[in-house]
Write a protein that holds these residues in place. Sequence first.
Motif, mmCIF file in Angstrom:
data_model
loop_
_atom_site.group_PDB
_atom_site.id
_atom_site.type_symbol
_atom_site.label_atom_id
_atom_site.label_comp_id
_atom_site.label_asym_id
_atom_site.label_seq_id
_atom_site.Cartn_x
_atom_site.Cartn_y
_atom_site.Cartn_z
ATOM 1 N N ALA A 364 1.119 -1.111 -0.338
ATOM 2 C CA ALA A 364 0.129 -0.175 -0.175
ATOM 3 C C ALA A 364 0.940 1.567 0.236
ATOM 4 O O ALA A 364 1.715 1.531 0.900
ATOM 5 N N GLY A 365 0.700 2.547 -0.581
ATOM 6 C CA GLY A 365 1.549 3.238 -0.981
ATOM 7 C C GLY A 365 1.273 4.587 -0.538
ATOM 8 O O GLY A 365 0.289 4.712 -0.582
ATOM 9 N N THR A 366 2.068 4.986 -0.141
ATOM 10 C CA THR A 366 1.604 6.289 0.867
ATOM 11 C C THR A 366 3.058 7.574 0.115
ATOM 12 O O THR A 366 2.194 8.680 0.021
ATOM 13 N N GLY A 367 2.665 6.921 -1.748
ATOM 14 C CA GLY A 367 2.972 8.663 -2.477
ATOM 15 C C GLY A 367 1.512 8.251 -3.134
ATOM 16 O O GLY A 367 0.899 6.658 -3.022
ATOM 17 N N ILE A 368 1.780 8.586 -4.277
ATOM 18 C CA ILE A 368 1.067 8.703 -5.428
ATOM 19 C C ILE A 368 1.865 7.724 -7.107
ATOM 20 O O ILE A 368 2.715 8.484 -6.975
ATOM 21 N N ASN A 369 0.599 6.982 -8.013
ATOM 22 C CA ASN A 369 1.219 6.910 -9.018
ATOM 23 C C ASN A 369 -0.212 6.967 -10.000
ATOM 24 O O ASN A 369 -0.868 7.114 -9.674
ATOM 25 N N ASP A 370 0.647 6.854 -11.118
ATOM 26 C CA ASP A 370 -0.340 6.674 -12.238
ATOM 27 C C ASP A 370 -1.642 5.286 -12.498
ATOM 28 O O ASP A 370 -2.526 5.544 -13.176
ATOM 29 N N MET A 371 -1.265 4.432 -11.714
ATOM 30 C CA MET A 371 -2.502 3.472 -12.070
ATOM 31 C C MET A 371 -3.432 3.882 -11.389
ATOM 32 O O MET A 371 -4.825 3.281 -12.421
ATOM 33 N N ARG A 372 -3.588 4.471 -11.135
ATOM 34 C CA ARG A 372 -4.882 5.312 -10.205
ATOM 35 C C ARG A 372 -6.126 4.908 -11.424
ATOM 36 O O ARG A 372 -7.185 5.430 -11.736
ATOM 37 N N TYR A 373 -5.798 6.162 -12.957
ATOM 38 C CA TYR A 373 -6.417 6.840 -13.973
ATOM 39 C C TYR A 373 -6.934 5.893 -14.682
ATOM 40 O O TYR A 373 -8.017 5.309 -15.090
ATOM 41 N N PHE A 374 -6.272 4.228 -15.040
ATOM 42 C CA PHE A 374 -6.433 3.609 -15.325
ATOM 43 C C PHE A 374 -7.377 2.654 -13.742
ATOM 44 O O PHE A 374 -8.746 1.534 -14.979
ATOM 45 N N ASN A 375 -7.248 2.157 -13.290
ATOM 46 C CA ASN A 375 -8.379 1.470 -12.124
ATOM 47 C C ASN A 375 -9.931 2.805 -12.185
ATOM 48 O O ASN A 375 -11.042 2.150 -12.430
ATOM 49 N N PHE A 376 -9.708 4.010 -12.452
ATOM 50 C CA PHE A 376 -10.723 4.609 -11.923
ATOM 51 C C PHE A 376 -11.956 4.594 -13.440
ATOM 52 O O PHE A 376 -13.382 4.771 -13.555
ATOM 53 N N VAL A 377 -10.921 3.930 -15.194
ATOM 54 C CA VAL A 377 -12.215 4.068 -15.840
ATOM 55 C C VAL A 377 -12.105 2.603 -16.358
ATOM 56 O O VAL A 377 -12.771 2.195 -16.991
ATOM 57 N N GLY A 378 -12.089 1.503 -15.216
ATOM 58 C CA GLY A 378 -12.045 0.487 -15.287
ATOM 59 C C GLY A 378 -11.346 -0.961 -15.821
ATOM 60 O O GLY A 378 -11.845 -2.251 -15.967
#
Length: 422
Positions: A364-378
């Motif tokens: 569990a990362g305490t920094g941010i990374n780009d994976m989120r945007y793919f998760n947001f669009v499914g």
Amino acid sequence: MSDKATTDATQRLWQAIEERQDELTALVADLVRIPSLLGDEAPAQGFVEGYLAESGLQAESWDIPDDLKQRENAGDSGVPFAGRPNVAGTLPGAGGGRSLILNGHYDVVSPEPVSAWTHDPWGAEIVDDKMYGRGAYDMKSGVALNLFLPRLIRDLGITLGGDVVVQSVIEEECTGNGALDASLRYRADAALVTEPTGGAFTSAHVGVLWFRVAIEGVSWHAMQAWKGVNAIVKAVPVIDALQRLDARLNEQTHPTFAGVEHPINLNIGVIEGGDWPSTVPGHCELHCRLSLYPGQTIAETRAAIEAAIAEAAAADPWLRDHPPVVTYDGFQSAGSIVAMDEPWVRMLAKWKHRVMGGEMEPRAGTGINDMRYFNFVGIPSGCFGAGGAGGHAADEWLDLASMVPTAKTIGAFMLEWCGVAG
Ligand SMILES: [Zn+2]
């Protein structure tokens, strides 16, 4: 498509990775030697586009549209998008397989203070098994893997069932706008972000927002300092309030972050105020970064920040009449989580185990990374990549010995996930 075809292709790919590992190392070095700081990504991205095209992929580069900044979870770096392209290349599949995005960011943070380095930040110097350089680890190592594996697959004459899309994006380090844009342009059944994880898997990460607090005072000659209002001194109760907010936010828990020490971090990263020792400063500004758990929103986090500052202002007669002004720039994005039992994650974990041994540990990362945007669009997404240390620090280094096992793991996963058509 047969199991035997996939097994044969995997053995051939692994052999090619072994035989051509010097080429992979040289590719990372080439990427490191092209500085790619915010606002200056074009030469680096041009190199990537050329490499993809030479590998026979359908390559394209494009400028991010300005209206992207209006989208939820977009940020604003303050630097215009024109002339700072995203790049992608598609290795088309024959059909019948699952598709995959291999995503990496080419931007790096500043190497300053360069005086703290014992190696040239843009030199890609190799000492033993370590390659030193800004971005060698975070994450030109991953960009190189994303470029190299499709080239090997093409050179070996292996045809995949599903498409592989390689993306090299900008602004991961300040907004995520590059990946946000890429996540809207391409669809796939999974997206692997090859951030360096040392064989672990980033399955969750916090969101991050940046904010500024502007505090007004009254300038005056320091010989009568008491007649002015010192904006730097007035920042002190605001800083105290932000530190109390940090403590309070860490009293909240999140099941995925259980056992992570101090998961939420409010960092006062920059303070600007005053310009002369004999002048009372009339203005002071703080630049801050705050993280939030996945599931929490930017709107509610902004409200918490503004309430904490308003409370501090209410206790000070000057600040009550001249309230600090909060504005937002840079990251403005929620966090995300991918399930460890997603089929593609389990498949990657299987290959990690076969190549490197051990389990693919979720992180569990305490920094941010780009994976989120793919998760947001499914498009389920997480991070897996090479080893090393010193990201965002002096003498950043990549563990070169980690590159072959990481390439073998991701390569075998690509073949099985996308399928081998011939
Ligand atoms: Zn990174």
